[in-house]
Design a protein around this motif. Structure first.
Motif, short mmCIF file in Angstrom:
data_model
loop_
_atom_site.label_atom_id
_atom_site.label_comp_id
_atom_site.label_asym_id
_atom_site.label_seq_id
_atom_site.Cartn_x
_atom_site.Cartn_y
_atom_site.Cartn_z
N UNK A 137 -1.11 22.33 -15.65
CA UNK A 137 -1.16 21.77 -14.45
C UNK A 137 -2.52 20.59 -14.64
N UNK A 138 -3.75 21.14 -15.01
CA UNK A 138 -5.03 20.44 -15.04
C UNK A 138 -4.63 19.29 -16.18
N UNK A 139 -4.01 19.47 -17.48
CA UNK A 139 -3.92 18.40 -18.28
C UNK A 139 -3.01 17.41 -17.76
N UNK A 140 -1.84 17.69 -17.24
CA UNK A 140 -0.85 16.78 -16.84
C UNK A 140 -1.45 15.98 -15.52
N UNK A 141 -2.07 16.39 -14.84
CA UNK A 141 -2.79 15.99 -13.57
C UNK A 141 -3.88 14.76 -14.22
N UNK A 142 -4.63 15.05 -15.31
CA UNK A 142 -5.44 14.20 -15.68
C UNK A 142 -4.65 12.90 -16.44
N UNK A 143 -3.67 13.26 -17.08
CA UNK A 143 -2.80 12.33 -17.93
C UNK A 143 -2.25 11.29 -16.73
N UNK A 144 -1.81 11.88 -15.65
CA UNK A 144 -1.05 11.19 -14.71
C UNK A 144 -2.25 10.09 -14.26
N UNK B 283 1.24 15.46 4.11
CA UNK B 283 2.08 16.66 3.75
C UNK B 283 2.32 16.66 2.23
N UNK B 284 2.31 15.68 1.63
CA UNK B 284 2.50 15.73 0.25
C UNK B 284 1.29 16.23 -0.58
N UNK B 285 0.06 15.94 0.00
CA UNK B 285 -1.20 16.45 -0.61
C UNK B 285 -1.36 18.10 -0.26
N UNK B 286 -0.85 18.33 0.92
CA UNK B 286 -0.80 19.89 1.18
C UNK B 286 0.06 20.63 0.19
N UNK B 287 1.36 19.94 -0.03
CA UNK B 287 2.52 20.51 -1.13
C UNK B 287 1.77 20.71 -2.45
N UNK B 288 0.94 19.77 -2.93
CA UNK B 288 0.39 19.53 -4.07
C UNK B 288 -0.64 20.79 -4.36
N UNK C 212 0.81 -1.25 -0.06
CA UNK C 212 0.01 0.00 -0.03
C UNK C 212 0.95 1.27 -0.14
N UNK C 213 1.88 1.20 0.60
CA UNK C 213 2.76 2.44 1.13
C UNK C 213 3.58 2.33 -0.30
N UNK C 214 4.24 1.61 -0.98
CA UNK C 214 4.67 1.78 -2.54
C UNK C 214 3.65 2.37 -3.42
N UNK C 215 2.40 1.75 -3.38
CA UNK C 215 1.50 2.19 -4.29
C UNK C 215 1.37 3.59 -4.24
N UNK C 216 1.11 4.25 -3.02
CA UNK C 216 0.53 5.53 -2.57
C UNK C 216 1.83 6.29 -2.92
N UNK C 217 3.10 6.05 -2.41
CA UNK C 217 4.09 6.72 -2.69
C UNK C 217 4.52 7.17 -4.06
N UNK C 218 4.28 5.81 -4.81
CA UNK C 218 4.69 5.99 -6.39
C UNK C 218 3.77 6.99 -6.86
N UNK C 219 2.48 6.93 -6.83
CA UNK C 219 1.69 7.68 -7.19
C UNK C 219 1.74 9.03 -6.77
N UNK C 220 1.78 9.32 -5.68
CA UNK C 220 2.32 10.72 -5.24
C UNK C 220 3.37 11.28 -5.90
N UNK C 221 4.43 10.74 -6.22
CA UNK C 221 5.67 11.19 -6.66
C UNK C 221 5.54 11.43 -8.11
N UNK C 222 4.81 10.73 -8.80
CA UNK C 222 4.28 10.72 -9.96
C UNK C 222 3.41 12.02 -10.11
N UNK C 223 2.39 12.52 -9.32
CA UNK C 223 1.75 13.48 -9.47
C UNK C 223 2.71 14.83 -9.45
N UNK C 224 3.55 14.72 -8.31
CA UNK C 224 4.35 15.80 -7.81
C UNK C 224 5.32 16.31 -8.92
#
Lengths: 202, 202
Positions: free
Chosen positions: A94-101, A129-134, A62-74
């Protein structure tokens, strides 16, 4: 006992991407708690022991999934903020890249948004923390746009940010790769709606 | 053995609303599968047996939560479609009422959107039917607006619908009763953004 050649080979092939993909799908369909390592192993067609060769625990998956996904977004958006383009162009990117990811793997996006609650505490706070940064990157772009007179000021940057995040995050609920709209069609349409909605009105 | 007067009274007070409220909060925080009837009983401060006096099973709680929430959403908007007002007024009402229903209890909204996967199959399909009906009401209003020249036609009604649903549904992720924005402030701001974004552009 010497390991039979076939087993040996099976263990050597890197199973992590496959484990993560299958786990994401099952976590999404049944929820993290209702999914067992056994379910994941069975779905891949390997033994439970083979899973533990690659990962430590279900929490670890779960952590790997969430961390990888978070890093891809950031990663996708963190460069935008410093580009030499106008704030509305930044917001569009921002919007278009977010939708792509997000549309690249909606199972993973779903787990990212809905299952961080299932993480052990110390990991959960990292994700928050990640979400707040994003969110703060997004807000900064909107505020820049308001300052430069590109984006309307009669609505708070914060609430514009929530409107945008809702629209683009919700995509994981309904997007399908075989569906009617491609990622870029969604990006174009959503940007068109948002930009008409938040640009400085006449 | 005669039931002691105190126990008797405790059993007679209708505990269902309390059970549903507490369950919704726990299902949201920990997920449906990770929450036990024991957790719910403990949180309320009654015995596990007392819960079973009111409800049949954990599945039963989940179904009641999701069905009640679904009915609240549908009831709130089903009258709008036949009102003698313009399609843009209908859309405004739809969005604002939806946000009102959702913000009344964000735990229940969260369970409604994220935990229908945990329902037994026969119940799940009923919820999917509901969702389809709800989305079709929204789409009908948008199409009506397009036909009457109030809403832009260069973007599909379907994708406009998804944009709106995303924006308004996502509210359960960030709304707090003690937070910065009231339900009606969110409704006003979101309607302002959406209407400027989708009205027939000059």
């Amino acid at each position: 006992m010497r390991m039979p050649e076939e087993t040996n080979r099976r263990y050597r092939k890197n199973r992590i991407p496959e484990i993560l993909n299958v786990a994401a799908r099952l976590f999404r369909e049944k929820g993290f708690s209702a999914t067992s390592i056994q379910d994941i192993a069975q779905e891949i067609g390997i033994e439970k022991g083979a899973i533990y060769y690659w990962i430590k625990s279900k929490d670890d998956i779960l952590y790997q999934l969430i961390e990888n996904e978070g890093e891809r977004f950031i990663q996708n958006v963190s460069k935008i903020i410093d580009e030499e383009i106008s704030p509305d162009k930044k917001l569009e990117k921002f919007m278009k890249k977010h939708i792509d990811v997000l549309t690249e793997n909606v199972d993973k996006a779903s787990v990212f948004f809905n299952e961080h609650r299932s993480l052990p505490k110390k990991w959960k706070s990292k994700i928050i923390q990640f979400r707040d940064k994003y969110e703060s990157i997004l807000r900064k772009i909107i505020e820049e746009g308001q300052k430069e007179g590109k984006i309307r000021k009669d609505i708070d940057a914060k609430i514009i940010g929530f409107a945008i995040l809702g629209m683009i995050n919700w995509v994981f609920h309904w997007f399908s790769k075989s569906g009617r709209y491609s990622s870029s069609e969604i990006g174009d349409a959503f940007w068109e709606i948002i930009y008409s909605g938040i640009k400085k009105q006449d």
